[in-house]
Design a protein around this motif. Structure first.
Motif, PDB file in Angstrom:
ATOM      1  N   UNK A  59      -4.286  10.940   6.032  1.00 40.74           N
ATOM      2  CA  UNK A  59      -3.566  11.218   7.283  1.00 40.74           C
ATOM      3  C   UNK A  59      -2.287  11.941   6.913  1.00 40.74           C
ATOM      4  N   UNK A  60      -2.105  13.132   7.476  1.00 43.45           N
ATOM      5  CA  UNK A  60      -0.994  13.996   7.101  1.00 43.45           C
ATOM      6  C   UNK A  60      -0.103  14.250   8.307  1.00 43.45           C
ATOM      7  N   UNK A  61       1.196  14.183   8.077  1.00 45.19           N
ATOM      8  CA  UNK A  61       2.150  14.502   9.134  1.00 45.19           C
ATOM      9  C   UNK A  61       2.219  16.016   9.304  1.00 45.19           C
ATOM     10  N   UNK A  62       2.272  16.457  10.551  1.00 48.70           N
ATOM     11  CA  UNK A  62       2.355  17.884  10.838  1.00 48.70           C
ATOM     12  C   UNK A  62       3.793  18.368  10.967  1.00 48.70           C
ATOM     13  N   UNK A  63       4.726  17.413  11.083  1.00 50.22           N
ATOM     14  CA  UNK A  63       6.126  17.798  11.212  1.00 50.22           C
ATOM     15  C   UNK A  63       7.020  16.647  10.741  1.00 50.22           C
ATOM     16  N   UNK A  70       5.917   8.439  12.820  1.00 48.93           N
ATOM     17  CA  UNK A  70       4.509   8.120  13.095  1.00 48.93           C
ATOM     18  C   UNK A  70       3.778   7.562  11.874  1.00 48.93           C
ATOM     19  N   UNK A  71       3.950   8.180  10.713  1.00 52.89           N
ATOM     20  CA  UNK A  71       3.231   7.699   9.534  1.00 52.89           C
ATOM     21  C   UNK A  71       3.641   6.278   9.132  1.00 52.89           C
ATOM     22  N   UNK A  72       4.942   5.971   9.087  1.00 57.54           N
ATOM     23  CA  UNK A  72       5.307   4.587   8.763  1.00 57.54           C
ATOM     24  C   UNK A  72       4.803   3.581   9.797  1.00 57.54           C
ATOM     25  N   UNK A  73       4.811   3.954  11.074  1.00 57.23           N
ATOM     26  CA  UNK A  73       4.310   3.050  12.121  1.00 57.23           C
ATOM     27  C   UNK A  73       2.806   2.820  11.956  1.00 57.23           C
ATOM     28  N   UNK A  74       2.083   3.877  11.637  1.00 53.74           N
ATOM     29  CA  UNK A  74       0.640   3.753  11.432  1.00 53.74           C
ATOM     30  C   UNK A  74       0.342   2.897  10.202  1.00 53.74           C
ATOM     31  N   UNK A  75       1.138   3.061   9.171  1.00 51.82           N
ATOM     32  CA  UNK A  75       0.956   2.241   7.966  1.00 51.82           C
ATOM     33  C   UNK A  75       1.194   0.763   8.271  1.00 51.82           C
ATOM     34  N   UNK A  76       2.250   0.472   9.024  1.00 53.43           N
ATOM     35  CA  UNK A  76       2.535  -0.923   9.402  1.00 53.43           C
ATOM     36  C   UNK A  76       1.385  -1.505  10.226  1.00 53.43           C
ATOM     37  N   UNK A  77       0.846  -0.715  11.137  1.00 53.08           N
ATOM     38  CA  UNK A  77      -0.271  -1.172  11.968  1.00 53.08           C
ATOM     39  C   UNK A  77      -1.496  -1.446  11.102  1.00 53.08           C
ATOM     40  N   UNK A  78      -1.810  -0.545  10.209  1.00 55.15           N
ATOM     41  CA  UNK A  78      -2.963  -0.729   9.324  1.00 55.15           C
ATOM     42  C   UNK A  78      -2.796  -1.977   8.467  1.00 55.15           C
ATOM     43  N   UNK A  79      -1.614  -2.179   7.923  1.00 56.89           N
ATOM     44  CA  UNK A  79      -1.356  -3.363   7.101  1.00 56.89           C
ATOM     45  C   UNK A  79      -1.448  -4.635   7.933  1.00 56.89           C
ATOM     46  N   UNK A  80      -0.937  -4.587   9.162  1.00 55.19           N
ATOM     47  CA  UNK A  80      -1.019  -5.754  10.051  1.00 55.19           C
ATOM     48  C   UNK A  80      -2.472  -6.087  10.376  1.00 55.19           C
ATOM     49  N   UNK A  81      -3.328  -5.073  10.408  1.00 56.23           N
ATOM     50  CA  UNK A  81      -4.749  -5.287  10.694  1.00 56.23           C
ATOM     51  C   UNK A  81      -5.541  -5.686   9.455  1.00 56.23           C
ATOM     52  N   UNK A  86      -4.302   0.922   1.889  1.00 54.82           N
ATOM     53  CA  UNK A  86      -3.375   1.825   2.566  1.00 54.82           C
ATOM     54  C   UNK A  86      -2.196   2.089   1.631  1.00 54.82           C
ATOM     55  N   UNK A  87      -1.908   3.372   1.427  1.00 48.35           N
ATOM     56  CA  UNK A  87      -0.790   3.720   0.554  1.00 48.35           C
ATOM     57  C   UNK A  87      -0.252   5.091   0.917  1.00 48.35           C
ATOM     58  N   UNK A  88       1.004   5.290   0.621  1.00 47.46           N
ATOM     59  CA  UNK A  88       1.633   6.589   0.845  1.00 47.46           C
ATOM     60  C   UNK A  88       1.398   7.460  -0.383  1.00 47.46           C
ATOM     61  N   UNK A  89       1.190   8.740  -0.150  1.00 47.37           N
ATOM     62  CA  UNK A  89       0.980   9.692  -1.234  1.00 47.37           C
ATOM     63  C   UNK A  89       2.068  10.746  -1.214  1.00 47.37           C
ATOM     64  N   UNK A  90       2.408  11.239  -2.372  1.00 43.24           N
ATOM     65  CA  UNK A  90       3.307  12.381  -2.449  1.00 43.24           C
ATOM     66  C   UNK A  90       2.505  13.636  -2.085  1.00 43.24           C
ATOM     67  N   UNK A  91       3.189  14.716  -1.866  1.00 44.96           N
ATOM     68  CA  UNK A  91       2.516  15.983  -1.577  1.00 44.96           C
ATOM     69  C   UNK A  91       1.588  16.351  -2.735  1.00 44.96           C
ATOM     70  N   UNK A  92       2.067  16.162  -3.964  1.00 44.73           N
ATOM     71  CA  UNK A  92       1.261  16.488  -5.144  1.00 44.73           C
ATOM     72  C   UNK A  92       0.026  15.601  -5.225  1.00 44.73           C
ATOM     73  N   UNK A  93       0.164  14.306  -4.911  1.00 43.65           N
ATOM     74  CA  UNK A  93      -0.987  13.401  -4.915  1.00 43.65           C
ATOM     75  C   UNK A  93      -2.034  13.857  -3.906  1.00 43.65           C
ATOM     76  N   UNK A  94      -1.584  14.231  -2.719  1.00 44.91           N
ATOM     77  CA  UNK A  94      -2.511  14.671  -1.672  1.00 44.91           C
ATOM     78  C   UNK A  94      -3.226  15.957  -2.083  1.00 44.91           C
TER      79      UNK A  94
END
Length: 98
Positions: A59-63, A70-81, A86-94
């Motif tokens: 899942x990539x942010x467009x802006x 949005x991305x941190x909120x989605x991550x919190x929701x996924x973790x709560x579920x 679920x993990x954050x990636x750097x641009x290079x990782x992606x």
């Protein structure tokens, strides 16, 4: 399938994707069933020798607003579920995943 390609006939409603449950409201029936069903489906496929790939979802942010909010909120929701992996990636990782 009766058609020459997957998803071109009556079964076109099937995306052949195993949903993780990251978009549903935490604690909701949909979220619980999705997360549990995901685990059960992979267990079933592995135990029966059904070919599959766990490719994940990127899942990539467009802006900047999406990146910041949005991305941190989605991550919190996924973790709560209880969505695993679920993990954050750097641009290079992606880019390395492409």
């Amino acid at each position: 399938e009766r058609e020459l390609a997957i998803g071109t006939g009556v079964s076109s409603r099937s995306s052949e994707v195993v949903h993780a449950g990251l978009y549903y409201a935490p604690g909701s029936l949909k979220a619980r069933l999705c997360v549990r069903g995901n685990a059960l489906l992979y267990t079933y496929a592995e135990s029966r020798g059904v070919g599959h790939r766990r490719v994940g979802k990127l899942i990539v942010a467009a802006n900047e607003l999406q990146r910041r909010d949005a991305l941190p909120a989605l991550r919190r929701r996924a973790e709560a579920n209880g969505v695993p992996g679920v993990r954050a990636l750097s641009r290079a990782d992606a880019r390395a995943l492409e």
